[in-house]
Enzyme design. Structure first.
Site, PDB file in Angstrom:
ATOM      1  N   ARG A 264      -0.161  39.279  32.849  1.00 27.40           N
ATOM      2  CA  ARG A 264       1.143  38.862  31.546  1.00 27.40           C
ATOM      3  C   ARG A 264       1.918  37.730  32.281  1.00 27.40           C
ATOM      4  O   ARG A 264       2.224  37.769  33.427  1.00 27.40           O
ATOM      5  CB  ARG A 264       2.062  40.369  31.639  1.00 27.40           C
ATOM      6  CG  ARG A 264       3.248  40.056  30.751  1.00 27.40           C
ATOM      7  CD  ARG A 264       3.943  41.475  30.612  1.00 27.40           C
ATOM      8  NE  ARG A 264       4.961  41.629  29.910  1.00 27.40           N
ATOM      9  CZ  ARG A 264       6.231  41.501  30.272  1.00 27.40           C
ATOM     10  NH1 ARG A 264       6.478  41.639  31.444  1.00 27.40           N
ATOM     11  NH2 ARG A 264       7.191  41.786  29.588  1.00 27.40           N
TER      12      ARG A 264
ATOM     13  N   GLU B 132       5.805  46.978  31.131  1.00 26.32           N
ATOM     14  CA  GLU B 132       6.605  46.750  32.331  1.00 26.32           C
ATOM     15  C   GLU B 132       6.833  48.055  33.213  1.00 26.32           C
ATOM     16  O   GLU B 132       7.138  48.989  32.483  1.00 26.32           O
ATOM     17  CB  GLU B 132       7.987  45.795  32.239  1.00 26.32           C
ATOM     18  CG  GLU B 132       7.926  44.726  31.577  1.00 26.32           C
ATOM     19  CD  GLU B 132       9.582  43.875  31.641  1.00 26.32           C
ATOM     20  OE1 GLU B 132      10.172  44.837  32.391  1.00 26.32           O
ATOM     21  OE2 GLU B 132       9.630  43.162  30.894  1.00 26.32           O
TER      22      GLU B 132
ATOM     23  N   GLU C 177      11.992  42.779  25.506  1.00 25.54           N
ATOM     24  CA  GLU C 177      13.119  43.740  25.494  1.00 25.54           C
ATOM     25  C   GLU C 177      14.080  43.682  24.519  1.00 25.54           C
ATOM     26  O   GLU C 177      15.264  43.360  24.834  1.00 25.54           O
ATOM     27  CB  GLU C 177      13.606  44.151  26.968  1.00 25.54           C
ATOM     28  CG  GLU C 177      12.766  44.666  28.113  1.00 25.54           C
ATOM     29  CD  GLU C 177      13.311  45.064  29.217  1.00 25.54           C
ATOM     30  OE1 GLU C 177      12.824  45.799  29.820  1.00 25.54           O
ATOM     31  OE2 GLU C 177      14.138  44.096  29.893  1.00 25.54           O
TER      32      GLU C 177
END
Length: 344
Positions: free
Chosen positions: A62, A261, A151
């Site tokens: 990532r 995450e 997010e």
């Protein structure tokens, strides 16, 4: 007679269907660390970090990209790092922050060079996303997954796309514009919507029940629902809560899910963690193994994988948490035994 071996043979295909496909690491800071002289090793042999990760079973890298060409994580930086990861056979997840700097639940600033009205932002996010994906295509690099935002619980491109100020409609339009650009440049790239606190079922359900709006973002625009899951920010972030939340959202939308995450500490004095798991390298493997079990248990095989966030960021071992060390490497750069998590 029906033997045990026959039973194992029958169950093996089911195991393959249920097992997660991706075991990843966010390696965004890697090249910057190397510029400062950081090296990594495994078994006493100095190797590039991506080589070490791949040797332990990691198959996804990532990489975050910021909009400012002068920033540390610009497009050229991301392309070069992605090429390194791809050379080891890893799949690539690009994490677009749509900001000149960090984007997270508390920060989602519009890039300084972008306009601020909604119409202009819809055009800008489309053009920018198209350029990023096309740049990868032109370099011969496949983007397997792309996050359109990071997010984004309260939206992105604040204040225009901020949910708490303008509702869901602007965000829904912006996400649809971004996804449309991805689809135009690469038919094989899977889109990811990423929100924090994947354990918070009420918040997850509320977000998805409102972000799909006719004429803007549709369920078909979203290939993967991505979530953060950390054990040290909120007492509610338990494994049971995560299992309930993910099971519910998969039941509602039948989408693949990834934990994009997560971390677990090896040193964490004075911080209350949400699970009674050892604070150690062994505990890191246990934590991730428990997450994998939850993903494997999702209906329809919709648990796609996990990403360990910045496992080798020496000099920033807290990784933004109150714990002092969440890394999978020693301060010397030597791989810890917790690298074994990529083989769970």
């Amino acid at each position: 007679m029906f033997s045990l071996l026959s039973l194992v043979a029958l169950l093996a295909p089911l195991t393959e269907v249920l097992a997660i496909s991706y075991r990843g690491a966010d390696i965004s800071s890697l090249a910057l660390l190397e510029e400062g002289g950081t090296t990594y090793s495994a078994g006493g042999s100095v190797e590039p970090l991506e080589t070490i990760l791949a040797s332990y079973g990691a198959n996804l890298a990532r990489i975050r990209i910021w909009t400012d060409d002068a920033s540390d994580y610009n497009l050229d930086y991301g392309l070069a790092l992605a090429q390194r990861a791809a050379n080891t056979g890893m799949a690539i997840m690009v994490d677009l922050h749509y900001s000149d700097t960090w984007a997270d639940p508390a920060n989602q600033a519009i890039p300084s060079a972008w306009a601020t009205d909604l119409d202009s932002l819809n055009t800008q996010i489309y053009t920018y996303t198209l350029d990023v994906v096309q740049s990868f295509v032109d370099a011969g690099l496949a983007i397997d997954f792309i996050q359109v935002g990071n997010e984004i619980n309260d939206g992105m491109l604040w204040p225009t796309g901020q949910i708490s100020k303008n509702g869901y409609s602007p965000l829904s339009q912006l996400l649809h514009s971004a996804v449309s650009a991805v689809r135009s440049a690469s038919s094989s790239t899977k889109t990811v919507i990423h929100i924090a606190n994947g354990w918070y079922g009420e918040g997850v359900t509320s977000f998805y029940d409102q972000v799909f709006i006719q004429g803007a973002l549709s369920a078909d625009d979203v290939d993967v629902m991505g979530f953060s899951m950390y054990p040290f920010y909120d007492s509610g972030a338990t494994l049971n809560a995560l299992q309930s939340s993910l099971s519910s959202i998969v039941s509602s939308y039948s989408k693949d899910v990834m934990l994009v995450e997560t971390d677990w500490p090896v040193e964490c004095p004075g911080v209350n963690l949400t699970e009674d798991i050892p604070v150690s390298s062994t505990g890191q493997v246990t934590w991730v193994g428990d997450l994998v079990n939850i993903l494997d248990g999702l209906s329809g095989g919709h648990g796609a994988g996990f990403v360990y966030w910045e496992p080798a960021w020496i000099g920033n071992a807290a990784l933004g948490s109150g714990c002092s060390d969440n890394l999978l490497v020693e301060y010397s750069g030597a791989a810890r035994t917790s690298m074994e998590m990529f083989a769970v």
